[in-house]
Design an enzyme around this catalytic site. Structure first.
Site, mmCIF file in Angstrom:
data_model
loop_
_atom_site.group_PDB
_atom_site.id
_atom_site.type_symbol
_atom_site.label_atom_id
_atom_site.label_comp_id
_atom_site.label_asym_id
_atom_site.label_seq_id
_atom_site.Cartn_x
_atom_site.Cartn_y
_atom_site.Cartn_z
ATOM 1 N N HIS A 61 0.826 -1.222 0.000
ATOM 2 C CA HIS A 61 0.000 0.000 0.000
ATOM 3 C C HIS A 61 0.858 1.270 0.000
ATOM 4 O O HIS A 61 0.714 2.102 -0.913
ATOM 5 C CB HIS A 61 -0.994 -0.023 1.170
ATOM 6 C CG HIS A 61 -1.682 1.285 1.391
ATOM 7 N ND1 HIS A 61 -2.538 1.851 0.455
ATOM 8 C CD2 HIS A 61 -1.619 2.176 2.425
ATOM 9 C CE1 HIS A 61 -2.976 3.015 0.917
ATOM 10 N NE2 HIS A 61 -2.433 3.232 2.103
ATOM 11 N N HIS A 86 3.889 7.093 5.325
ATOM 12 C CA HIS A 86 2.701 7.799 5.818
ATOM 13 C C HIS A 86 1.911 7.056 6.892
ATOM 14 O O HIS A 86 1.179 7.673 7.665
ATOM 15 C CB HIS A 86 1.784 8.216 4.648
ATOM 16 C CG HIS A 86 0.941 7.122 4.080
ATOM 17 N ND1 HIS A 86 1.368 6.305 3.059
ATOM 18 C CD2 HIS A 86 -0.323 6.706 4.380
ATOM 19 C CE1 HIS A 86 0.412 5.450 2.755
ATOM 20 N NE2 HIS A 86 -0.623 5.662 3.540
ATOM 21 N N ASP A 87 2.049 5.733 6.975
ATOM 22 C CA ASP A 87 1.316 4.975 8.011
ATOM 23 C C ASP A 87 2.226 4.481 9.143
ATOM 24 O O ASP A 87 1.747 3.837 10.078
ATOM 25 C CB ASP A 87 0.620 3.755 7.377
ATOM 26 C CG ASP A 87 -0.682 4.144 6.692
ATOM 27 O OD1 ASP A 87 -1.283 5.157 7.097
ATOM 28 O OD2 ASP A 87 -1.085 3.443 5.751
ATOM 29 N N GLU A 90 1.515 5.904 12.787
ATOM 30 C CA GLU A 90 0.222 5.456 13.317
ATOM 31 C C GLU A 90 0.244 3.968 13.682
ATOM 32 O O GLU A 90 -0.334 3.558 14.685
ATOM 33 C CB GLU A 90 -0.872 5.711 12.270
ATOM 34 C CG GLU A 90 -2.264 5.530 12.850
ATOM 35 C CD GLU A 90 -3.354 5.682 11.798
ATOM 36 O OE1 GLU A 90 -4.509 5.523 12.157
ATOM 37 O OE2 GLU A 90 -3.038 5.926 10.616
ATOM 38 N N ASP A 91 0.951 3.155 12.890
ATOM 39 C CA ASP A 91 0.863 1.693 13.046
ATOM 40 C C ASP A 91 1.986 1.062 13.868
ATOM 41 O O ASP A 91 1.904 -0.118 14.209
ATOM 42 C CB ASP A 91 0.844 1.020 11.660
ATOM 43 C CG ASP A 91 -0.421 1.368 10.879
ATOM 44 O OD1 ASP A 91 -1.368 1.864 11.508
ATOM 45 O OD2 ASP A 91 -0.448 1.159 9.656
ATOM 46 N N ASP A 153 -3.198 8.499 -1.354
ATOM 47 C CA ASP A 153 -3.580 7.453 -0.399
ATOM 48 C C ASP A 153 -5.049 7.055 -0.621
ATOM 49 O O ASP A 153 -5.394 5.879 -0.696
ATOM 50 C CB ASP A 153 -3.364 7.994 1.024
ATOM 51 C CG ASP A 153 -3.769 7.007 2.106
ATOM 52 O OD1 ASP A 153 -3.535 5.797 1.929
ATOM 53 O OD2 ASP A 153 -4.327 7.445 3.131
#
Length: 739
Positions: A61, A86-87, A90-91, A153
């Site tokens: 992704h 970008h993630d 957060e993850d 995204d």
């Protein structure tokens, strides 16, 4: 077996990485490649244990998002790295500070902006949703690239939604059509906008979407043959002139075909311009315009053009930077065909929006090019105090609106959204000019402030130092910039009155031996059933709360038991007034309400113009007598509104027993004898329907009518439409929605 799968997956990931470098729109230096490699390695490591709903490794992704950022939007290494990461925050356990230490402050800032957006909680409630979008849009103040990466995204999420439950698909697709597609449009990313709209339709209206897709497939062969017929003719002439070009057929997007079918109430077969031809030519900057018009001349030698549908965005580019010449010609078999003429530079700008802009500017950098684009959207974000739903709706309207081109008195050209008024123009020049606008001249003629402008108009603004905006001005403008500036001035006036009101309240309560503190203020807010202390102070400031009511409050505080008995026998003066009003004035307009919230406040009718129920009126806040109500055409109204604008409040008569709504119906049919009388008879025979205005005309056997009706609800309106459709000769009855 599992080992082989992992090995295969790792090879696929490595292949995607090489593809990312290969398709990058910009030339990457060894240093750039190092940053991208480092971000790629960190992303692979951070997401190694994650899988998507489809079962594939999650890291596919962020790589896919980075590919869209690199090739379709055309951003540089900073943005590609941020897209890969970008993630991550957060993850995983990696923080923004870690990213800043490993990369640089810019990459960290972009990742932080993207993390903020993803942490916004999505809610089905409309006002909550609007509030979330407002927060998201405000990240534009940090860096517009945050939104550009977010669009990439969203596009990849839309492309890979098959594994999600249906309710989530519909929710994400609705959000996409609501805000992301208009954003892509405004940023000049037409390719991404088209994909977002088509995918949005696929999940919100799957039956409609699949129906249009299958019909496009059915007609593809015939369409291709038709395009070949036209291009063969044009190619010969272009070749003879030695022009270096390519021609491509561009089918109309599924979403725009659907929109056209809906707007014009036609079937798929009745949409004639389902495709366009695009001629993209090579040229040096000096000859660009000359070659475009040369191609226009060649095309129109073979096919007759429609003069009313020529669009010259080369002489006056759109505010998104879009440049092209659009020619609509009558092709073979009597079908209209749109031909778009662009240079390679114009084509890149049309596809990649702002990223292509700075590529063509000498010495410009990614960061430098951002400022221009950030300013395009900042104005709609200036006032964050307004209602969230209004904010997003205003913002959307300004994103999607078509443009008109108008002139200043000195002949400078200005771009405004279609539907803009002369007052919008004043605010577009400068907010101070807007605020001081006393009158406007269009093409030398004095016109109202809400005069709708057309392309080619020349506007002159007349200003006065004493002029101030009134609440009516909000109805005179359509642009976010103007609305926000007017609201700001009106809010300042409200605060000014509230400050005076606070002093008056403190003084009055002191006489009643009540000390003002936070608790007392809260008790007063509850006592008068208000929302905030500002509402309380404002009402005191305008004289809407009387001394007797404050005495009642003081008595309640000092003697709860006595207050209980008082409440049983007390009648408030305003209630008695209401009763008198109900007896003496008409049943249609028996109550005056004030302000945008339609508050019921105490008032006196002014003796200078003696307004009666139903008159158009406004409220004027006097120093000693509270609110006095004047007619809008009162001899004193101009003086009051120009000198004391901040003391003017909206006022209107309403029916206290029933709210009614206006609907406009457009009726077409065959002009048969007696049709008009039949139509008026059917409308007047419908109970609970009042005709507000009616305009009927017949020409050469065709009947056209527009009827404004006042109805209580949609059920009554639908019944009326059904009854009109039954009249012999009526073809279509459509409801007209005016913004």
């Amino acid at each position: 077996m599992i080992e082989i799968d992992i090995e295969k997956e790792n090879k696929a990931i490595a292949h995607e990485y090489k593809e990312l470098l290969r398709i990058s729109y910009q030339t990457l230096t060894p240093e750039d490649k190092k940053i991208i490699r480092k971000a790629f390695d960190l992303s692979v490591e951070a997401h190694k244990d994650q899988r998507r709903k489809s079962g594939e490794a999650y890291v596919f992704h962020p790589i896919a998002v980075a590919k869209i950022v690199a090739s379709e939007i055309g951003l540089g290494p900073t943005s590609i790295a941020a897209a890969l990461l970008h993630d991550v925050v957060e993850d995983t356990a990696i923080t923004v500070a870690d990213i800043e230490r490993m990369f640089n402050p810019k990459v960290a800032q972009l990742v932080e902006g993207l993390t903020k957006i993803s942490q916004v909680q999505k809610d089905l409630n409309v006002s909550m949703q609007a509030e979330n979008f407002r927060k998201m849009l405000l990240t534009l103040n940090d860096d517009v690239r945050v939104i550009l990466i977010k669009l990439a995204d969203r596009l990849h999420n839309m492309q890979t939604m098959e594994s999600m439950p249906e309710y989530k698909q519909v929710k994400i697709a609705s959000e996409t059509l609501y805000i992301y597609a208009p954003l892509a449009h405004r940023l000049g990313l037409y390719n991404i906008k088209t994909q977002l709209e088509d995918l949005g339709l696929k999940y919100t209206e799957p039956i409609t979407y699949n129906d249009i897709v299958s019909k496009i497939k059915e007609t593809k062969e015939e369409q291709d043959e038709y395009i070949t017929t036209i291009t063969d003719v044009i190619k010969n002439s272009l070749n003879q002139e030695g022009i270096d070009y390519i021609i491509k057929g561009r089918p109309k997007s599924i979403y725009s075909i659907h929109r056209k079918m809906k707007a014009q109430n036609v079937s798929f077969d009745e949409v004639y311009d389902k495709f366009a031809l695009r001629i993209v030519y090579k040229s040096n900057p000096h000859d660009e315009k000359f070659i475009a018009w040369k191609i226009y001349s060649i095309v129109t030698d073979h096919y007759r053009p429609s003069p009313s549908r020529l669009r010259d965005w080369i002489s006056s580019p759109k505010s998104t930077g879009y440049e092209a010449l659009h020619i609509t010609v009558m092709g073979p078999k009597g079908r209209w065909v749109e031909i778009q003429v662009r240079s390679e530079r114009m084509d890149e700008i049309a596809e990649k929006g702002y990223a292509a802009h700075y590529k063509y500017k000498q010495g410009a950098t990614e960061e430098g090019g951002l400022d221009v684009w950030l300013n395009l959207l900042k104005e709609a974000l200036e006032n964050s105090e307004t209602n969230a739903v209004d904010f997003v709706e205003d913002f959307k309207m300004n994103l999607y609106s078509k443009e008109i081109f108008v002139f200043t008195p000195k002949g400078e050209i200005k771009s405004l959204p279609k539907g803009a008024t002369s007052l919008d123009f004043a605010f577009s020049i400068h907010s101070e000019i807007g605020i001081r606008t006393r009158g406007t001249r269009v093409n030398g003629k004095l016109v109202p402030l809400n005069f709708e402008l057309k392309s080619g108009d020349q506007i002159e603004i007349i200003t006065s130092q004493n002029q101030k905006p009134t609440a009516h001005w909000l109805d005179y403008v359509t642009t976010s910039r103007a609305k926000n500036k007017i609201r700001n001035v009106l809010n300042e006036n409200t605060k000014k009155i509230a400050e005076d009101g606070k002093e008056v309240l403190t003084r009055k309560l002191k006489h009643l031996k009540v000390t003002v503190n936070e608790q007392v203020i809260n008790e007063l807010v509850n006592f008068f059933k208000l929302k905030t202390s500002l509402d309380l102070f404002y009402r005191i400031g305008v004289g809407a709360i009387e001394n007797q009511q404050l005495k009642d409050f003081a008595a309640q505080k000092s003697n709860t038991l006595m207050n209980f008995f008082k409440s049983k026998i007390k009648r408030s003066p305003s209630t008695a007034d209401d009763d008198i009003h109900r007896q003496v004035i008409s049943s249609n307009y028996d109550m005056l309400v004030f302000g945008a919230d339609q508050d019921k406040l105490d008032y006196k009718l002014s003796s200078c113009c003696n307004p009666i129920p139903g008159d158009e009126v406004f409220g004027f806040i006097t120093i000693n007598e509270g609110i006095k109500v004047h007619k809008k055409d009162c001899p004193n109204s101009i003086s009051l509104q120009s000198n004391y604008a901040y003391r003017i409040i909206l006022a209107k008569w309403i029916d206290s027993s029933q709210q009614e709504f206006k609907a406009i119906l457009h009726i077409t049919g065959m002009d048969t004898l007696g049709l008009t009388s039949q139509l008026t008879k059917v409308i007047s025979n419908n109970m609970q329907v009042n005709i507000q205005s009616i305009s009927l005309s017949g020409e050469a056997g065709i009947f056209n009518g527009q009827v404004s009706v006042i109805v209580a609800n949609n059920i009554i309106l639908k019944k009326l439409i059904d009854n009109i459709k039954k009249i012999d000769g009526i073809d279509k009855v459509t409801r007209v929605y005016k913004n």
